[in-house]
Design a protein around this motif. Structure first.
Motif, mmCIF file in Angstrom:
data_model
loop_
_atom_site.group_PDB
_atom_site.id
_atom_site.type_symbol
_atom_site.label_atom_id
_atom_site.label_comp_id
_atom_site.label_asym_id
_atom_site.label_seq_id
_atom_site.Cartn_x
_atom_site.Cartn_y
_atom_site.Cartn_z
ATOM 1 N N VAL A 57 0.836 -1.202 0.000
ATOM 2 C CA VAL A 57 0.000 0.000 0.000
ATOM 3 C C VAL A 57 0.870 1.251 0.000
ATOM 4 C CG1 VAL A 57 -1.581 1.382 1.411
ATOM 5 C CG2 VAL A 57 -2.046 -1.036 1.030
ATOM 6 N N MET A 58 1.903 1.261 0.831
ATOM 7 C CA MET A 58 2.783 2.430 0.885
ATOM 8 C C MET A 58 3.628 2.550 -0.384
ATOM 9 S SD MET A 58 4.041 2.760 4.850
ATOM 10 C CE MET A 58 4.743 1.122 4.987
ATOM 11 N N LEU A 59 4.087 1.419 -0.894
ATOM 12 C CA LEU A 59 4.950 1.437 -2.072
ATOM 13 C C LEU A 59 4.183 1.863 -3.319
ATOM 14 C CD1 LEU A 59 7.738 0.743 -3.317
ATOM 15 C CD2 LEU A 59 6.890 -1.593 -3.644
ATOM 16 N N LEU A 60 2.942 1.411 -3.443
ATOM 17 C CA LEU A 60 2.150 1.641 -4.652
ATOM 18 C C LEU A 60 0.995 2.602 -4.394
ATOM 19 C CD1 LEU A 60 1.984 -2.082 -5.851
ATOM 20 C CD2 LEU A 60 3.632 -0.325 -6.540
ATOM 21 N N HIS A 61 1.145 3.512 -3.442
ATOM 22 C CA HIS A 61 0.045 4.401 -3.090
ATOM 23 C C HIS A 61 -0.440 5.234 -4.275
ATOM 24 C CE1 HIS A 61 2.455 8.142 -2.997
ATOM 25 N NE2 HIS A 61 3.443 7.370 -2.565
ATOM 26 N N ALA A 62 0.465 5.577 -5.185
ATOM 27 C CA ALA A 62 0.071 6.409 -6.328
ATOM 28 C C ALA A 62 -0.825 5.656 -7.297
ATOM 29 C CB ALA A 62 1.312 6.913 -7.060
ATOM 30 N N ARG A 63 -0.874 4.323 -7.192
ATOM 31 C CA ARG A 63 -1.694 3.534 -8.096
ATOM 32 C C ARG A 63 -3.045 3.162 -7.498
ATOM 33 N NH1 ARG A 63 2.403 -0.614 -11.306
ATOM 34 N NH2 ARG A 63 3.902 0.980 -11.984
ATOM 35 N N ILE A 64 -3.267 3.545 -6.261
ATOM 36 C CA ILE A 64 -4.567 3.272 -5.637
ATOM 37 C C ILE A 64 -5.616 4.133 -6.324
ATOM 38 C CG2 ILE A 64 -5.902 3.414 -3.493
ATOM 39 C CD1 ILE A 64 -3.330 2.967 -1.964
ATOM 40 N N THR A 65 -6.738 3.553 -6.640
ATOM 41 C CA THR A 65 -7.782 4.312 -7.323
ATOM 42 C C THR A 65 -8.190 5.533 -6.507
ATOM 43 O OG1 THR A 65 -10.053 4.222 -8.165
ATOM 44 C CG2 THR A 65 -9.563 2.875 -6.246
ATOM 45 N N ASP A 66 -8.505 6.604 -7.211
ATOM 46 C CA ASP A 66 -8.961 7.806 -6.528
ATOM 47 C C ASP A 66 -10.478 7.931 -6.585
ATOM 48 O OD1 ASP A 66 -8.100 9.907 -4.928
ATOM 49 O OD2 ASP A 66 -8.258 11.367 -6.539
ATOM 50 N N ARG A 67 -11.134 6.849 -6.934
ATOM 51 C CA ARG A 67 -12.592 6.859 -6.933
ATOM 52 C C ARG A 67 -13.079 7.057 -5.496
ATOM 53 N NH1 ARG A 67 -15.646 2.028 -9.869
ATOM 54 N NH2 ARG A 67 -14.601 3.086 -11.616
ATOM 55 N N GLY A 68 -13.953 8.026 -5.328
ATOM 56 C CA GLY A 68 -14.404 8.361 -3.980
ATOM 57 C C GLY A 68 -13.317 9.025 -3.153
ATOM 58 N N GLY A 69 -12.244 9.490 -3.820
ATOM 59 C CA GLY A 69 -11.161 10.156 -3.109
ATOM 60 C C GLY A 69 -10.294 9.225 -2.282
#
Length: 358
Positions: A57-69
């Protein structure tokens, strides 16, 4: 005559914080002792999966969907994810899980690579100019006291956000002696010991309603939340931006609402990109941390003084228990020398300060 009270006093009653802290330390000691006792170690797949998930989660945080913020929410509180590492470590030692202990190397290394640089003090005593930014709060019960506290600090340049129409004359009067030059547009303003020129509003695409085109100029000006001005220094002109981006909200049914903030951030980034002056300082409540993807357009062009020359994380909000730095000082073409957070005022934000040089 000095009176000496010889009455016996009983043992001091420990407060709740001491009790909780003692219990936490005792639990950690028991977990460590359990991990060090002789005996076979277990696999502990659940703890290992949790540790790996935390690291990813920390390593790939930029790839987490921003749907719903969601992505923005994760990035706002990303530094706090490190607290899960010692918790999981205690669990791994308690369960004697060798695989979980090894898996915890991933989140530990990722967190240190992201935030390890903020653990030390990188500030230096030098600085040609001191700047302060502060969201003074629309509900501030004591604008005069806030102004006096800020004036007493003695910054060369002072940027304020969330100035109400009622509080504006109070700030102007209280700061007049310390700052002979000032400008206020809408809800943002800049006070300076040095001359100002070329002041203008910055269009950050603020939503001022469906009838905005029919509003008179003075009505539209009241909704301005960003300005640009030039400060005349002995080293040449310095372009200064003051901005207050839209708030983020937790909305039932739609999640973490960031639409206004994101639109404002994009417009502000475009204005900064078009800035002709090579020396730029941006002060403002950006309602986002520098890890937040919404601010990429700004952080790709400007550097954070806190990250370059600060002491610690510099959390600024909320004032009573700061958990995030959403009040930023970003620069280009100048050298950050120091960055720190000032004591609380009557606002729900803490003031942020920086020393810069050429």
């Amino acid at each position: 005559m000095v009176r000496v009270d010889t009455a016996e006093t009983g043992p001091r009653e420990p407060d709740r914080r001491e009790t909780r802290s003692g219990a936490w330390r005792a639990g950690l000691r028991r977990a460590c002792a359990s991990g060090l006792r002789p005996g076979p170690w277990k696999r502990g797949p659940v703890l290992a999966v949790l540790a790996l998930s935390l690291g990813l989660v920390m390593l790939l945080h930029a790839r987490i969907t921003d749907r719903g913020g969601l992505g923005s929410l994760v990035e706002t509180f990303l530094p706090w994810f490190g607290l899960f590492v010692p918790v999981l470590l205690a669990g791994a030692l308690w369960r004697r899980s060798a695989s979980a202990v090894v898996a915890l190397l991933l989140p530990a290394v990722v967190w240190l690579s992201l935030f390890g640089g903020l653990l030390g003090d990188k500030s230096r005593p030098a600085g040609d100019l001191t700047v302060v930014g502060h969201n003074v709060g629309a509900d501030n019960p004591d604008p005069v006291g806030t102004a006096r506290d800020l004036a007493a600090f003695g910054a060369d340049v002072l940027a304020l956000e969330e100035i109400t129409a009622q509080a504006k004359p109070l700030y102007e009067k209280a700061l007049a002696k310390a700052y002979p030059h000032h400008t206020v547009l809408g809800t943002v303003g800049l006070w300076s010991k040095l001359p100002l020129s070329d002041t203008e509003p910055v269009d950050i695409r603020q939503d001022v309603g469906p009838l905005a085109a029919t509003k008179p100029a003075d009505a539209v000006l009241a909704d301005v939340r960003a300005l640009r001005t030039t400060v005349a220094t002995d080293r040449g002109p310095l372009a200064v931006y003051v901005a207050h981006l839209g708030s983020v909200r937790v909305l039932p049914g739609s999640g973490f609402g960031t639409g206004t903030r994101d639109r404002n951030a994009k417009a502000l980034a475009e204005a900064v990109a078009a800035e002709a002056n090579e020396r730029v300082v941006l002060l403002g409540d950006l309602n986002g941390t520098t890890d937040d993807r919404a601010l990429d357009g700004l952080t790709s062009r400007l550097v954070s003084v806190q990250e370059e020359a600060g002491d610690g994380f510099g959390f600024s909000w909320p004032a009573k228990f700061p958990v995030a730095r959403i009040d930023q000082i970003l620069v280009r073409g100048v050298e950050p020398e120091s960055s720190w957070v000032l004591p609380a005022t009557g606002s729900d934000h803490l003031p942020v300060a920086a020393g810069i040089s050429w």
